[in-house]
Design a protein around this motif. Structure first.
Motif, mmCIF file in Angstrom:
data_model
loop_
_atom_site.group_PDB
_atom_site.id
_atom_site.type_symbol
_atom_site.label_atom_id
_atom_site.label_comp_id
_atom_site.label_asym_id
_atom_site.label_seq_id
_atom_site.Cartn_x
_atom_site.Cartn_y
_atom_site.Cartn_z
ATOM 1 N N LYS A 53 36.164 34.015 47.552
ATOM 2 C CA LYS A 53 35.919 35.114 46.601
ATOM 3 C C LYS A 53 34.589 35.791 46.898
ATOM 4 C CE LYS A 53 38.709 33.308 42.845
ATOM 5 N NZ LYS A 53 38.722 32.527 41.624
ATOM 6 N N LEU A 54 33.567 34.991 47.205
ATOM 7 C CA LEU A 54 32.255 35.533 47.558
ATOM 8 C C LEU A 54 32.367 36.411 48.801
ATOM 9 C CD1 LEU A 54 29.010 35.501 47.543
ATOM 10 C CD2 LEU A 54 29.294 33.632 49.177
ATOM 11 N N LEU A 55 33.029 35.904 49.831
ATOM 12 C CA LEU A 55 33.171 36.641 51.087
ATOM 13 C C LEU A 55 34.020 37.897 50.912
ATOM 14 C CD1 LEU A 55 33.547 33.596 53.485
ATOM 15 C CD2 LEU A 55 31.602 35.167 53.352
ATOM 16 N N GLU A 56 34.990 37.824 50.026
ATOM 17 C CA GLU A 56 35.816 38.995 49.730
ATOM 18 C C GLU A 56 34.978 40.052 48.992
ATOM 19 O OE1 GLU A 56 40.252 39.933 47.896
ATOM 20 O OE2 GLU A 56 39.369 37.959 47.577
ATOM 21 N N LYS A 57 34.187 39.603 48.041
ATOM 22 C CA LYS A 57 33.307 40.508 47.286
ATOM 23 C C LYS A 57 32.312 41.204 48.213
ATOM 24 C CE LYS A 57 29.710 40.374 43.804
ATOM 25 N NZ LYS A 57 28.494 39.585 43.870
ATOM 26 N N GLU A 58 31.846 40.487 49.232
ATOM 27 C CA GLU A 58 30.871 41.032 50.176
ATOM 28 C C GLU A 58 31.533 41.906 51.255
ATOM 29 O OE1 GLU A 58 27.695 40.994 49.885
ATOM 30 O OE2 GLU A 58 27.482 39.498 48.305
ATOM 31 N N GLY A 59 32.856 41.971 51.245
ATOM 32 C CA GLY A 59 33.563 42.797 52.221
ATOM 33 C C GLY A 59 33.690 42.162 53.594
ATOM 34 N N ILE A 60 33.539 40.835 53.653
ATOM 35 C CA ILE A 60 33.587 40.106 54.919
ATOM 36 C C ILE A 60 34.992 39.553 55.178
ATOM 37 C CG2 ILE A 60 32.670 38.047 56.100
ATOM 38 C CD1 ILE A 60 29.997 38.671 54.620
ATOM 39 N N VAL A 61 35.669 39.203 54.105
ATOM 40 C CA VAL A 61 37.018 38.648 54.182
ATOM 41 C C VAL A 61 37.937 39.511 53.328
ATOM 42 C CG1 VAL A 61 38.425 36.673 53.405
ATOM 43 C CG2 VAL A 61 36.303 36.267 54.629
ATOM 44 N N GLU A 62 39.181 39.662 53.803
ATOM 45 C CA GLU A 62 40.160 40.352 52.969
ATOM 46 C C GLU A 62 41.344 39.434 52.730
ATOM 47 O OE1 GLU A 62 41.415 43.970 54.815
ATOM 48 O OE2 GLU A 62 42.039 42.970 56.654
ATOM 49 N N ARG A 63 41.931 39.624 51.570
ATOM 50 C CA ARG A 63 43.078 38.824 51.157
ATOM 51 C C ARG A 63 44.303 39.719 51.198
ATOM 52 N NH1 ARG A 63 44.054 36.041 45.366
ATOM 53 N NH2 ARG A 63 44.277 38.195 44.756
ATOM 54 N N THR A 64 45.326 39.281 51.899
ATOM 55 C CA THR A 64 46.564 40.047 51.990
ATOM 56 C C THR A 64 47.670 39.255 51.316
ATOM 57 O OG1 THR A 64 45.825 40.940 54.119
ATOM 58 C CG2 THR A 64 48.153 41.206 53.573
ATOM 59 N N ILE A 65 48.357 39.916 50.388
ATOM 60 C CA ILE A 65 49.449 39.285 49.645
ATOM 61 C C ILE A 65 50.765 39.840 50.180
ATOM 62 C CG2 ILE A 65 50.483 38.939 47.372
ATOM 63 C CD1 ILE A 65 47.632 39.481 46.223
ATOM 64 N N TYR A 66 51.634 38.946 50.624
ATOM 65 C CA TYR A 66 52.955 39.327 51.126
ATOM 66 C C TYR A 66 53.980 39.039 50.045
ATOM 67 C CZ TYR A 66 50.602 39.407 55.626
ATOM 68 O OH TYR A 66 49.736 39.687 56.659
ATOM 69 N N SER A 67 54.751 40.052 49.666
ATOM 70 C CA SER A 67 55.749 39.848 48.608
ATOM 71 C C SER A 67 57.001 39.201 49.179
ATOM 72 C CB SER A 67 56.075 41.134 47.871
ATOM 73 O OG SER A 67 55.849 42.261 48.646
ATOM 74 N N GLU A 68 56.883 37.928 49.406
ATOM 75 C CA GLU A 68 57.995 37.102 49.850
ATOM 76 C C GLU A 68 58.225 36.082 48.750
ATOM 77 O OE1 GLU A 68 56.354 35.258 53.325
ATOM 78 O OE2 GLU A 68 56.497 37.073 54.531
ATOM 79 N N PHE A 69 59.220 35.274 48.920
ATOM 80 C CA PHE A 69 59.379 34.169 47.985
ATOM 81 C C PHE A 69 59.396 32.871 48.767
ATOM 82 C CE2 PHE A 69 61.554 31.084 45.388
ATOM 83 C CZ PHE A 69 60.850 31.225 44.201
ATOM 84 N N PRO A 70 58.469 31.974 48.529
ATOM 85 C CA PRO A 70 57.332 32.150 47.622
ATOM 86 C C PRO A 70 56.313 33.145 48.189
ATOM 87 C CG PRO A 70 57.121 30.080 48.804
ATOM 88 C CD PRO A 70 58.452 30.683 49.213
ATOM 89 N N VAL A 71 55.480 33.653 47.317
ATOM 90 C CA VAL A 71 54.469 34.629 47.727
ATOM 91 C C VAL A 71 53.555 33.995 48.773
ATOM 92 C CG1 VAL A 71 52.472 35.958 46.942
ATOM 93 C CG2 VAL A 71 54.517 35.855 45.534
#
Length: 109
Positions: A53-71
């Motif tokens: 979360k810290l790294l995402e907030k700093e713009g260093i890491v991104e989280r990608t969500i794939y709409s599959e099942f399970p997600v």
């Protein structure tokens, strides 16, 4: 030079947080699922989540969500995160040159 010090301090604050360097090292090899990182690092899931979360907030890491099942959710380095690759490689080189196996064994004892 006055502007450099706060920026350097901020950079060191981010990358010197415990486990951040190892997370970045893991992600240099490409996108990973949370469970893959959790299995590969000696860190609790809660702390890993906090660091991501810290790294995402700093713009260093991104989280990608794939709409599959399970997600499926994967974490990867952003352009800003990938720019840290030479830094991480130099730290690795320094460690290879200067950290002895004995020092590692003493740390674990």
């Amino acid at each position: 030079m006055n502007e450099l010090c706060p920026r350097f301090e901020k950079a060191m604050e981010i990358i010197s947080k415990r486990w951040v360097g190892l997370i970045l090292f893991e992600l240099l090899n490409g996108a990973k699922r949370f469970s893959e990182m959790e299995a590969g690092l000696p860190i609790s899931g809660r702390l890993l989540s906090d660091r991501l979360k810290l790294l995402e907030k700093e713009g260093i890491v991104e989280r990608t969500i794939y709409s599959e099942f399970p997600v499926r959710i994967e974490y990867s380095l952003t352009e800003k995160g990938n720019a840290l690759e030479p830094v991480i490689q130099e730290i690795q080189k320094w460690a290879d040159d200067w950290i002895t196996p004995q020092e590692i064994a003493e740390r674990k004892a």
